[in-house]
Enzyme design. Structure first.
Site, PDB file in Angstrom:
ATOM      1  N   HIS A   8     -31.937  10.814  74.929  1.00 56.81           N
ATOM      2  CA  HIS A   8     -31.055  10.189  74.925  1.00 56.81           C
ATOM      3  C   HIS A   8     -30.104  11.860  75.164  1.00 56.81           C
ATOM      4  CE1 HIS A   8     -31.888   7.256  72.119  1.00 56.81           C
ATOM      5  NE2 HIS A   8     -31.155   6.191  73.148  1.00 56.81           N
ATOM      6  N   GLN A  47     -30.119  -8.978  72.424  1.00 55.40           N
ATOM      7  CA  GLN A  47     -31.391  -9.193  73.079  1.00 55.40           C
ATOM      8  C   GLN A  47     -32.948  -8.604  72.596  1.00 55.40           C
ATOM      9  OE1 GLN A  47     -29.554  -4.246  73.962  1.00 55.40           O
ATOM     10  NE2 GLN A  47     -31.455  -4.402  74.226  1.00 55.40           N
ATOM     11  N   GLY A  89     -32.721   6.032  81.271  1.00 52.16           N
ATOM     12  CA  GLY A  89     -34.076   6.313  81.409  1.00 52.16           C
ATOM     13  C   GLY A  89     -34.714   4.885  82.400  1.00 52.16           C
ATOM     14  N   GLN A 107     -35.475  -2.831  82.875  1.00 48.40           N
ATOM     15  CA  GLN A 107     -33.759  -2.810  82.799  1.00 48.40           C
ATOM     16  C   GLN A 107     -32.789  -1.936  83.937  1.00 48.40           C
ATOM     17  OE1 GLN A 107     -32.213  -2.153  78.731  1.00 48.40           O
ATOM     18  NE2 GLN A 107     -31.959  -0.398  79.487  1.00 48.40           N
ATOM     19  N   SER A 123     -36.810   5.059  70.037  1.00 47.13           N
ATOM     20  CA  SER A 123     -35.984   5.562  68.706  1.00 47.13           C
ATOM     21  C   SER A 123     -37.198   4.218  68.628  1.00 47.13           C
ATOM     22  CB  SER A 123     -34.654   4.614  68.902  1.00 47.13           C
ATOM     23  OG  SER A 123     -33.694   4.963  70.107  1.00 47.13           O
TER      24      SER A 123
HETATM   25  O1  PAF Z   1     -31.833   0.706  76.334  1.00 46.18           O
HETATM   26  C1  PAF Z   1     -31.450   0.537  75.290  1.00 46.18           C
HETATM   27  O2  PAF Z   1     -30.940   1.551  74.494  1.00 46.18           O
HETATM   28  C2  PAF Z   1     -30.533  -0.440  75.601  1.00 46.18           C
HETATM   29  O3  PAF Z   1     -30.973  -1.656  76.170  1.00 46.18           O
HETATM   30  C3  PAF Z   1     -29.048  -0.572  76.312  1.00 46.18           C
HETATM   31  C4  PAF Z   1     -28.853  -0.559  77.170  1.00 46.18           C
HETATM   32  C5  PAF Z   1     -28.576   0.208  75.464  1.00 46.18           C
HETATM   33  C6  PAF Z   1     -28.285  -1.835  75.507  1.00 46.18           C
HETATM   34  O4  PAF Z   1     -28.266  -2.371  74.453  1.00 46.18           O
END
Ligand code: PAF
Length: 283
Positions: free
Chosen positions: A37, A61, A150, A156, A189
């Site tokens: 991050h 999600q 990332g 995603q 994480s």
């Molecule tokens: O990649 C993530 O941490 C999550 O999918 C995001 C993009 C913050 C959306 O909740």
């Protein structure tokens, strides 16, 4: 460092910063921040005057309620870490479910031209509707010039690029290389939740896809996929969920290898209860 809990206050502050001519970079996160991050935030700070970091564990999600319950929550440490990067140029937005969703914590339904049905979409039902919902809402609140994601979550990233294109959202989406620990494990994480034994064995994932990449130079996708599956059968501490070699544009599994197309290998593995994903560019 300014920390906002509320979208209206954040929006007013950002409007004022934009009126002064600042550009806004955005790094959306679910917290439990790590050096991956930080590398996104640093990239944002190189390109913009201000970087907004959202910290929000988005319930819609998660296909698995246990994963949501156990997701690491480390807000104080997250803010402390961001403070070491910059306390004047970073703004944190850490909303409640209500600030984002009101009293209806549900996803919108999205179509991403089929990208949503492959790999993570097939194994985590509704996941990309949840991701699309939160990222679209965050884009509306933060109104960033550029947003950084990332490549560890490569599917995603492709889906968010598609969403921006289809919904004509005025945000530039930038993908950033996967940040790895020295032993090759992709930073996530979820790594914080690995047992010591699983953390020791987890670099096997990157080692295997890296060798798969070398093999793909001379072998068919089928042979490489079979080879990966054999490697995991011999590794009792890790359980392979999928290994797919896919076309980067469509994310569909490769049919016939063509030098005109760009491919990537994608993998999902269980290390005990913890699900890890990774991917690697092949050509
Ligand atoms: O990649 C993530 O941490 C999550 O999918 C995001 C993009 C913050 C959306 O909740």
């Amino acid at each position: 460092m300014k920390v906002f809990l509320n979208k209206i206050d954040l929006s007013h502050h950002i409007d004022a910063l934009k009126a002064e001519g600042n550009t806004i970079g955005f790094v959306p996160t679910m917290g439990a921040l790590h050096n991956g991050h930080v590398s996104l935030v640093n990239r944002g700070l190189r390109d913009n005057q201000i970087v907004v970091v959202s910290i929000f564990i988005n319930p819609t999600q998660f296909d698995n309620p246990e994963d949501l319950t156990n997701y690491p929550r480390t807000i104080d440490a997250d803010i402390e870490l961001l403070n070491t990067v910059s306390n004047s140029k970073i703004i944190v937005y850490t909303p409640s479910n209500e600030d984002i969703y009101g009293d209806q914590v549900v996803s919108e339904s999205f179509h991403f031209e089929g990208l949503e049905h492959e790999m993570e979409g097939a194994f985590r039902k509704g996941h990309f509707d949840g991701v699309g919902t939160i990222v679209k809402r965050l884009f509306e609140i933060v109104k960033p010039d550029v947003a950084y994601f990332g490549e560890k979550d490569f599917q995603q990233l492709q889906i968010i690029k598609k969403m921006v294109e289809l919904h004509q959202i005025p945000v530039k989406v930038v993908g950033c290389s996967i940040y790895r620990a020295k032993d090759g494990l992709a930073m996530s994480s979820r790594n914080a939740r690995l047992t010591a034994v699983h953390r020791d064995v987890a670099p096997f994932i990157y080692k295997t896809i890296n060798t798969a990449k070398a093999k793909f130079g001379t072998e068919s996708a089928e042979v490489v996929t079979e080879w990966v599956s054999e490697q995991f059968k011999a590794q009792s501490l890790l359980e392979l969920e999928y290994f797919v070699i896919a076309d980067v544009a469509t994310l569909k599994p490769i049919q016939i290898k063509s030098s005109n197309n760009t491919y990537r290998a994608f993998i999902a593995v269980y290390a005990g209860d913890i699900r890890l994903i990774d991917n690697i560019a092949l050509n």
